[in-house]
Design a protein around this motif. Structure first.
Motif, mmCIF file in Angstrom:
data_model
loop_
_atom_site.group_PDB
_atom_site.id
_atom_site.type_symbol
_atom_site.label_atom_id
_atom_site.label_comp_id
_atom_site.label_asym_id
_atom_site.label_seq_id
_atom_site.Cartn_x
_atom_site.Cartn_y
_atom_site.Cartn_z
ATOM 1 N N GLU A 152 0.831 -1.216 0.000
ATOM 2 C CA GLU A 152 0.000 0.000 0.000
ATOM 3 C C GLU A 152 0.862 1.261 0.000
ATOM 4 O O GLU A 152 0.607 2.188 -0.785
ATOM 5 C CB GLU A 152 -0.938 -0.002 1.205
ATOM 6 N N THR A 153 1.863 1.324 0.878
ATOM 7 C CA THR A 153 2.656 2.551 0.955
ATOM 8 C C THR A 153 3.622 2.708 -0.217
ATOM 9 O O THR A 153 4.092 3.814 -0.475
ATOM 10 C CB THR A 153 3.436 2.621 2.283
ATOM 11 N N ASP A 154 3.925 1.627 -0.916
ATOM 12 C CA ASP A 154 4.688 1.747 -2.162
ATOM 13 C C ASP A 154 3.785 2.174 -3.308
ATOM 14 O O ASP A 154 4.107 3.100 -4.064
ATOM 15 C CB ASP A 154 5.355 0.415 -2.512
ATOM 16 N N PHE A 155 2.637 1.505 -3.443
ATOM 17 C CA PHE A 155 1.741 1.805 -4.557
ATOM 18 C C PHE A 155 1.211 3.234 -4.504
ATOM 19 O O PHE A 155 0.907 3.821 -5.552
ATOM 20 C CB PHE A 155 0.563 0.839 -4.569
ATOM 21 N N THR A 156 1.093 3.810 -3.292
ATOM 22 C CA THR A 156 0.540 5.158 -3.227
ATOM 23 C C THR A 156 1.474 6.190 -3.848
ATOM 24 O O THR A 156 1.060 7.304 -4.162
ATOM 25 C CB THR A 156 0.183 5.533 -1.773
ATOM 26 N N MET A 157 2.735 5.808 -4.072
ATOM 27 C CA MET A 157 3.673 6.710 -4.754
ATOM 28 C C MET A 157 3.505 6.698 -6.273
ATOM 29 O O MET A 157 4.113 7.500 -6.980
ATOM 30 C CB MET A 157 5.118 6.330 -4.409
ATOM 31 N N LEU A 158 2.697 5.772 -6.792
ATOM 32 C CA LEU A 158 2.533 5.651 -8.245
ATOM 33 C C LEU A 158 1.684 6.763 -8.855
ATOM 34 O O LEU A 158 1.719 6.976 -10.064
ATOM 35 C CB LEU A 158 1.893 4.299 -8.588
ATOM 36 N N SER A 159 0.907 7.461 -8.045
ATOM 37 C CA SER A 159 0.024 8.488 -8.586
ATOM 38 C C SER A 159 0.785 9.725 -9.037
ATOM 39 O O SER A 159 0.288 10.488 -9.869
ATOM 40 C CB SER A 159 -1.029 8.880 -7.543
ATOM 41 N N ASP A 160 1.987 9.938 -8.477
ATOM 42 C CA ASP A 160 2.724 11.151 -8.817
ATOM 43 C C ASP A 160 4.227 10.992 -8.617
ATOM 44 O O ASP A 160 4.980 10.902 -9.582
ATOM 45 C CB ASP A 160 2.200 12.330 -7.980
ATOM 46 N N ILE A 161 4.704 10.932 -7.353
ATOM 47 C CA ILE A 161 6.112 11.258 -7.137
ATOM 48 C C ILE A 161 7.092 10.213 -7.684
ATOM 49 O O ILE A 161 8.181 10.585 -8.114
ATOM 50 C CB ILE A 161 6.410 11.575 -5.656
ATOM 51 N N PRO A 325 3.883 12.746 -17.409
ATOM 52 C CA PRO A 325 2.752 11.957 -17.903
ATOM 53 C C PRO A 325 2.756 10.585 -17.214
ATOM 54 O O PRO A 325 3.408 9.644 -17.664
ATOM 55 C CB PRO A 325 3.029 11.845 -19.409
ATOM 56 N N VAL A 326 2.042 10.492 -16.109
ATOM 57 C CA VAL A 326 2.152 9.346 -15.202
ATOM 58 C C VAL A 326 1.907 8.024 -15.911
ATOM 59 O O VAL A 326 2.599 7.032 -15.677
ATOM 60 C CB VAL A 326 1.194 9.527 -14.009
ATOM 61 N N LYS A 327 0.932 7.978 -16.812
ATOM 62 C CA LYS A 327 0.584 6.718 -17.467
ATOM 63 C C LYS A 327 1.724 6.175 -18.334
ATOM 64 O O LYS A 327 1.741 4.982 -18.648
ATOM 65 C CB LYS A 327 -0.679 6.883 -18.314
ATOM 66 N N ARG A 328 2.655 7.012 -18.706
ATOM 67 C CA ARG A 328 3.784 6.543 -19.504
ATOM 68 C C ARG A 328 4.665 5.573 -18.709
ATOM 69 O O ARG A 328 5.352 4.730 -19.287
ATOM 70 C CB ARG A 328 4.614 7.740 -19.985
ATOM 71 N N TYR A 329 4.631 5.689 -17.369
ATOM 72 C CA TYR A 329 5.550 4.922 -16.532
ATOM 73 C C TYR A 329 4.885 4.042 -15.473
ATOM 74 O O TYR A 329 5.534 3.120 -14.965
ATOM 75 C CB TYR A 329 6.498 5.878 -15.788
ATOM 76 N N ASN A 330 3.641 4.328 -15.079
ATOM 77 C CA ASN A 330 3.145 3.746 -13.822
ATOM 78 C C ASN A 330 2.966 2.232 -13.862
ATOM 79 O O ASN A 330 3.134 1.562 -12.841
ATOM 80 C CB ASN A 330 1.877 4.451 -13.336
ATOM 81 N N ARG A 331 2.636 1.651 -15.016
ATOM 82 C CA ARG A 331 2.490 0.193 -15.064
ATOM 83 C C ARG A 331 3.831 -0.490 -14.818
ATOM 84 O O ARG A 331 3.932 -1.454 -14.036
ATOM 85 C CB ARG A 331 1.918 -0.253 -16.417
#
Length: 382
Positions: A152-161, A325-331
């Motif tokens: 959870e605390t790792d995945f919450t960083m995927l939205s931005d930072i 552009p978050v979607k370029r990297y988040n997966r």
């Protein structure tokens, strides 16, 4: 529902606001499980933007899908998801080119491309420092996560930072074996350092003055540079035998301060031009605004930042800028977390209930020792 609302400079309150609702067939409603306070939220908190009173803040969000519109067919109720801070339509020229941070359709403000949740000039979208959040174009925007609460605390960083830090290294043109200088050891700078190490940098210098943040840089394999103990450029040039670094990341933004505490919006850009070798790259992911009413000079109030462009030209350097552009990297970053190759949660210092958001903002804004990243945990009403 309860939400964190901006009430004026250095004043936020948790109060009741209307629940979000499905407004278009492509919407989804998310029950927020974790939402973060971002360093860029502090620009609004300090009164350095034109954000309106009553705005629900929060653009770093994740949670569980609660409801979907009639046109949604990829995302389902009950899915655990990360919400990119960018709101992209998925079909405009920039979105189809992978630049969801500059969507041409989602921001109605004339002359502004790109939209986000709970942020000044980024469209009329409520933020997610709340119990629930409406997500437009949900099939396109949402990233599905494994069910449960692991990471959870790792995945919450995927939205931005985490993507933003990675984007900084991408804009800088980082290659394996490069030496890199990251200016700013806030959460984004630390994510840039973590990203550079993952991507195979030979050495990563991280410049800051806060010892707790420099300690975190050291924890992920970077070399801390304390600019209160001597000129940062000089320290890095000495460490590289006068060559300088191959590329650099600007993760400070327009509120950069010198050793004496004076604000100089061009300071970090000047330092990077000096410390990056000729033909090297600079990635700017620290926030710069096209208008800053709180700036100390007339030019800076209009977003005019006078850095050493002549020196940059003479050195043949390249510079990339702009929101990630978050979607370029988040997966891909999600999968690095799942496989244990990335642990962005190392920056997290505090997890607070949503009701204590004002405390979290104050401590984070004061740069109080040990307050490096604050997560908020809503407890939805029954």
């Amino acid at each position: 529902m309860k939400a964190v609302v901006y009430e004026g400079p250095r004043t936020v309150e948790v109060r009741d606001v209307p629940d979000p609702r499905i407004e278009a067939p492509t919407d989804a409603i998310i029950r927020i499980t974790t939402t973060n306070i971002c360093g860029s939220d502090l620009h609004m908190y300090e009164g350095r933007t034109n954000v309106e009173r009553g705005t629900v803040l929060g653009h770093e969000n994740m949670g569980i899908v609660q409801e979907v519109g009639s046109a949604i067919d990829r995302i389902h109720v009950g899915d655990r998801v990360s919400v990119p801070f960018n709101i992209g339509c998925g079909t405009c020229r920039n979105c189809t080119d992978g630049w969801t941070s500059f969507c041409l359709r989602t921001n109605p403000i004339q002359g502004v491309d790109g939209a986000a949740y709970g942020y000044s000039d980024m469209g009329p979208y409520a933020g997610g420092q709340a119990e629930y959040l409406r997500v437009p174009y949900a099939d396109f925007n949402l990233l599905r996560l494994p069910p449960g609460n692991e990471h959870e605390t790792d995945f919450t960083m995927l939205s931005d930072i985490f993507p933003t830090g990675w984007h900084g290294t991408e804009l800088a043109g980082l290659r394996p074996g490069d030496q890199v200088a990251v200016f700013g050891a806030g959460p984004v700078g630390l994510m840039a350092a973590h990203s550079a190490v993952i991507r195979g940098a030979a050495q990563v210098f991280v410049v800051d003055r806060a010892q707790d943040r420099l300690d975190l840089a050291n924890k992920v394999g970077a070399t801390p540079v304390d600019f209160t103990k001597g000129d940062a450029v000089g320290q890095i040039m000495d460490a590289t035998h006068g060559r300088g670094v191959d590329c650099g990341v600007e993760a400070v933004g327009y509120q950069a301060h010198d050793r004496g505490g004076e604000e100089h919006p061009s300071l970090v850009l000047d330092n990077l031009v000096d410390v990056v070798r000729s033909t090297g790259g600079i990635g700017v992911v620290g926030v710069y605004r096209d208008a800053d009413p709180g700036a100390g000079t007339p030019g800076a109030r209009e977003g005019r930042i006078g850095f050493r462009f002549g020196r940059m030209f003479a050195k043949g350097q390249r510079m990339g800028t702009g929101q990630c552009p978050v979607k370029r990297y988040n997966r891909q970053l999600r999968d690095l977390i799942i496989t244990g190759h990335a642990t962005p949660s190392f920056v997290v210092s505090h997890e607070l209930p949503l009701d204590e958001a004002a405390l979290g903002y104050r401590k984070f804004d004061d740069r109080e020792h040990g307050w490096t990243k604050v997560l908020l945990k809503p407890q939805p009403s029954s």
